[in-house]
Design a protein around this motif. Structure first.
Motif, PDB file in Angstrom:
ATOM      1  N   SER A  50     -63.926 -44.624   0.584  1.00 47.48           N
ATOM      2  CA  SER A  50     -63.284 -45.933   0.504  1.00 47.48           C
ATOM      3  C   SER A  50     -64.134 -47.021   1.148  1.00 47.48           C
ATOM      4  N   ALA A  51     -65.080 -46.625   2.014  1.00 49.66           N
ATOM      5  CA  ALA A  51     -65.934 -47.592   2.690  1.00 49.66           C
ATOM      6  C   ALA A  51     -67.412 -47.392   2.366  1.00 49.66           C
ATOM      7  N   THR A  52     -67.748 -46.245   1.785  1.00 48.50           N
ATOM      8  CA  THR A  52     -69.128 -45.947   1.404  1.00 48.50           C
ATOM      9  C   THR A  52     -69.200 -45.880  -0.121  1.00 48.50           C
ATOM     10  N   TYR A  53     -69.847 -46.852  -0.712  1.00 45.33           N
ATOM     11  CA  TYR A  53     -69.874 -46.944  -2.171  1.00 45.33           C
ATOM     12  C   TYR A  53     -70.950 -47.936  -2.588  1.00 45.33           C
ATOM     13  N   ALA A  54     -71.194 -48.020  -3.885  1.00 46.16           N
ATOM     14  CA  ALA A  54     -72.125 -49.009  -4.438  1.00 46.16           C
ATOM     15  C   ALA A  54     -71.316 -50.117  -5.090  1.00 46.16           C
ATOM     16  N   ALA A  55     -71.527 -51.339  -4.639  1.00 44.96           N
ATOM     17  CA  ALA A  55     -70.804 -52.486  -5.199  1.00 44.96           C
ATOM     18  C   ALA A  55     -71.426 -52.915  -6.523  1.00 44.96           C
ATOM     19  N   ALA A  56     -70.661 -53.697  -7.288  1.00 44.07           N
ATOM     20  CA  ALA A  56     -71.155 -54.347  -8.504  1.00 44.07           C
ATOM     21  C   ALA A  56     -71.720 -53.360  -9.519  1.00 44.07           C
ATOM     22  N   LYS A  57     -70.914 -52.383  -9.906  1.00 41.92           N
ATOM     23  CA  LYS A  57     -71.352 -51.395 -10.891  1.00 41.92           C
ATOM     24  C   LYS A  57     -70.530 -51.417 -12.172  1.00 41.92           C
ATOM     25  N   VAL A  58     -69.254 -51.761 -12.084  1.00 46.25           N
ATOM     26  CA  VAL A  58     -68.353 -51.680 -13.237  1.00 46.25           C
ATOM     27  C   VAL A  58     -68.305 -53.027 -13.959  1.00 46.25           C
ATOM     28  N   PRO A  59     -68.607 -53.069 -15.257  1.00 49.04           N
ATOM     29  CA  PRO A  59     -68.578 -54.340 -15.991  1.00 49.04           C
ATOM     30  C   PRO A  59     -67.154 -54.824 -16.221  1.00 49.04           C
ATOM     31  N   VAL A  60     -67.016 -56.109 -16.515  1.00 45.50           N
ATOM     32  CA  VAL A  60     -65.696 -56.723 -16.608  1.00 45.50           C
ATOM     33  C   VAL A  60     -64.854 -56.125 -17.736  1.00 45.50           C
ATOM     34  N   ASP A  61     -65.488 -55.739 -18.843  1.00 40.76           N
ATOM     35  CA  ASP A  61     -64.695 -55.179 -19.937  1.00 40.76           C
ATOM     36  C   ASP A  61     -64.007 -53.881 -19.535  1.00 40.76           C
ATOM     37  N   LYS A  62     -64.657 -53.100 -18.662  1.00 34.47           N
ATOM     38  CA  LYS A  62     -64.033 -51.865 -18.188  1.00 34.47           C
ATOM     39  C   LYS A  62     -62.929 -52.154 -17.172  1.00 34.47           C
ATOM     40  N   LEU A  63     -63.103 -53.188 -16.371  1.00 33.26           N
ATOM     41  CA  LEU A  63     -62.043 -53.587 -15.447  1.00 33.26           C
ATOM     42  C   LEU A  63     -60.784 -53.959 -16.220  1.00 33.26           C
ATOM     43  N   ILE A  64     -60.962 -54.718 -17.287  1.00 30.41           N
ATOM     44  CA  ILE A  64     -59.822 -55.145 -18.098  1.00 30.41           C
ATOM     45  C   ILE A  64     -59.204 -53.958 -18.834  1.00 30.41           C
ATOM     46  N   ALA A  65     -60.050 -53.101 -19.412  1.00 31.19           N
ATOM     47  CA  ALA A  65     -59.547 -51.939 -20.158  1.00 31.19           C
ATOM     48  C   ALA A  65     -58.782 -50.977 -19.262  1.00 31.19           C
ATOM     49  N   GLY A  66     -59.144 -50.940 -17.992  1.00 37.08           N
ATOM     50  CA  GLY A  66     -58.474 -50.042 -17.057  1.00 37.08           C
ATOM     51  C   GLY A  66     -57.164 -50.576 -16.538  1.00 37.08           C
ATOM     52  N   LEU A  67     -56.760 -51.767 -16.994  1.00 39.50           N
ATOM     53  CA  LEU A  67     -55.522 -52.376 -16.521  1.00 39.50           C
ATOM     54  C   LEU A  67     -54.730 -52.913 -17.723  1.00 39.50           C
ATOM     55  N   PRO A  68     -54.200 -52.010 -18.554  1.00 37.43           N
ATOM     56  CA  PRO A  68     -53.504 -52.458 -19.766  1.00 37.43           C
ATOM     57  C   PRO A  68     -52.263 -53.299 -19.491  1.00 37.43           C
ATOM     58  N   GLU A  69     -51.722 -53.219 -18.272  1.00 40.22           N
ATOM     59  CA  GLU A  69     -50.510 -53.974 -17.937  1.00 40.22           C
ATOM     60  C   GLU A  69     -50.701 -55.490 -18.047  1.00 40.22           C
ATOM     61  N   ILE A  70     -51.946 -55.949 -17.883  1.00 38.09           N
ATOM     62  CA  ILE A  70     -52.147 -57.401 -17.902  1.00 38.09           C
ATOM     63  C   ILE A  70     -51.945 -57.992 -19.299  1.00 38.09           C
ATOM     64  N   SER A  71     -51.980 -57.144 -20.330  1.00 37.30           N
ATOM     65  CA  SER A  71     -51.769 -57.656 -21.685  1.00 37.30           C
ATOM     66  C   SER A  71     -50.342 -58.161 -21.883  1.00 37.30           C
ATOM     67  N   LYS A  72     -49.433 -57.757 -20.998  1.00 37.42           N
ATOM     68  CA  LYS A  72     -48.056 -58.237 -21.070  1.00 37.42           C
ATOM     69  C   LYS A  72     -47.884 -59.563 -20.328  1.00 37.42           C
ATOM     70  N   VAL A  73     -48.900 -59.921 -19.539  1.00 35.97           N
ATOM     71  CA  VAL A  73     -48.832 -61.133 -18.722  1.00 35.97           C
ATOM     72  C   VAL A  73     -49.582 -62.290 -19.373  1.00 35.97           C
ATOM     73  N   ALA A  74     -50.743 -61.972 -19.978  1.00 36.22           N
ATOM     74  CA  ALA A  74     -51.583 -63.025 -20.537  1.00 36.22           C
ATOM     75  C   ALA A  74     -52.522 -62.449 -21.581  1.00 36.22           C
ATOM     76  N   ASN A  75     -53.039 -63.333 -22.424  1.00 34.17           N
ATOM     77  CA  ASN A  75     -54.151 -62.981 -23.293  1.00 34.17           C
ATOM     78  C   ASN A  75     -55.415 -63.145 -22.465  1.00 34.17           C
ATOM     79  N   VAL A  76     -56.094 -62.051 -22.196  1.00 29.24           N
ATOM     80  CA  VAL A  76     -57.190 -62.053 -21.234  1.00 29.24           C
ATOM     81  C   VAL A  76     -58.527 -61.825 -21.930  1.00 29.24           C
ATOM     82  N   LYS A  77     -59.494 -62.668 -21.567  1.00 27.83           N
ATOM     83  CA  LYS A  77     -60.882 -62.470 -21.984  1.00 27.83           C
ATOM     84  C   LYS A  77     -61.750 -62.378 -20.732  1.00 27.83           C
ATOM     85  N   GLY A  78     -62.820 -61.626 -20.817  1.00 28.20           N
ATOM     86  CA  GLY A  78     -63.705 -61.458 -19.677  1.00 28.20           C
ATOM     87  C   GLY A  78     -65.123 -61.917 -19.957  1.00 28.20           C
TER      88      GLY A  78
END
Length: 355
Positions: A50-78
């Motif tokens: 949780s404290a030892t990791y590499a930052a800035a590795k996951v692209p925004v499209d994967k962040l959005i794809a991993g959170l399908p709940e936001i599609s009920k809140v807004a139309n989201v583009k990254g």
């Protein structure tokens, strides 16, 4: 066997569902996520990291794809604006990001903007946007204290909350906001107070509100000038002047200030307590001011710093400025923005009172 009538009914039902989905999407607010990297886009070797990791590795499209709940809140583009750890943010990065946020805010088909960001300098970027982007549309800066690969990762809920706030009409006109740990914070007031817990971001004046299960609850509103009330505009800023920070501590030598002040347009003195300055450092700061460098007294107190004018030093006599309640790093941001215009010491002090 399907009969023609059943096929027609099935097709009609599918068309109705598709039309309903399109209608629902058209009714939702449009939110753009500008990704810049940081822990929220980080990855560890195992779930226990949780404290030892590499930052800035996951692209925004994967962040959005991993959170399908936001599609009920807004139309989201990254958009992947940067992919860096925030301790490496530069003035040029700030300018590029702010210009993009400003451009999106001017689009009629954008209702809110989210910026994902590393937590180390998140507060500085949030305050910068608060000063220079002229819009009343919600701008929300968000990060996480744990990478998405960790047990009890906080990034997904933080991002969901950020999109929810950015899509909300009740967030309009409140300046740049930060959503962390279920809280809605003012981008001006909030600061990273601890580096290992999910409740890392605090304000000495308290949060503006809370987010509980996708609903915003507001308790106060910012009163300092911001966004649409700001006299500063990112469209008019081509470069940021050099402003450095000198840290006060026991046995601090005058040479620290002398070295840091070379080439700077202003120097933030992060003093102890009420912005105190060691006696041996005072002459060095006086010389810098005589050479045209603005001297701004701030406090190194983690949360709760508040510097009074003429209290610890004769600021009027020395022609110095006090940072009010801004911590050193935020005082630096405001000084850079303010000194992108030709301002007198009196005007610079006014800016620190008002923003």
């Amino acid at each position: 066997m399907y009969f023609p009538s059943r096929i027609r009914a099935f097709a009609a039902g599918a068309a109705l569902l598709a039309a309903s989905a399109i209608a629902q999407a058209q009714q939702l607010p449009n939110v753009v996520i500008l990704a810049t990297g940081g822990t929220i886009a980080g990855a560890g070797a195992s779930a226990a990291n949780s404290a030892t990791y590499a930052a800035a590795k996951v692209p925004v499209d994967k962040l959005i794809a991993g959170l399908p709940e936001i599609s009920k809140v807004a139309n989201v583009k990254g958009e992947q604006t940067f992919q860096i750890a925030s301790e490496s943010f530069t003035n040029d990065n700030l300018l590029v990001l702010a210009r993009r946020v400003s451009a999106l805010a001017k689009q009629s088909d954008v209702d809110g903007i989210v910026v994902t960001h590393g937590t180390d300098t998140l507060e500085e970027t949030a305050y910068f946007l608060n000063l220079v982007v002229r819009t009343d549309k919600p701008i929300v800066v968000v990060g996480s204290m744990r990478p998405g690969t960790a047990l009890s990762a906080d990034g997904a809920l933080n991002l969901f909350d950020a999109v929810n706030v950015a899509a909300s009409k009740d967030a309009k006109g409140k300046g740049v906001l930060v959503t962390m740990n279920d809280e809605i914070q003012s981008g001006r007031d909030v600061a990273k107070a601890i580096n290992i817990k999910t409740e890392a971001f605090k304000s000495q004046w308290g949060p503006l509100g809370m987010i509980v299960e996708g609903k915003n609850y507001w308790f106060r509103a910012p009163v300092k000038r911001h966004t649409t009330q700001s006299e500063f505009n990112i469209d008019e800023i081509t470069a940021l002047p050099q402003v450095d920070i000198a840290y006060g501590y026991g046995n601090v030598p005058a040479s620290t200030v002398e070295t840091i002040g070379k080439g700077a347009k202003a120097i933030i003195h992060a003093g102890t307590g009420n912005g105190s300055v060691a006696d041996r450092v005072v002459p060095a700061l006086q010389k810098l001011r005589a050479d045209g460098v603005q001297v701004i007294r701030s406090s190194r107190v983690n949360t709760g710093g508040f510097v009074l004018r003429n209290a610890e030093q004769p600021d009027d006599k020395y022609d110095w400025v006090v940072a009010h309640d801004l911590n050193p790093q935020k005082a630096r941001i405001l000084a850079m923005v303010a000194l992108s215009k030709p301002l007198s010491t009196a005007d610079l002090q006014r800016v620190f009172w008002e923003y």
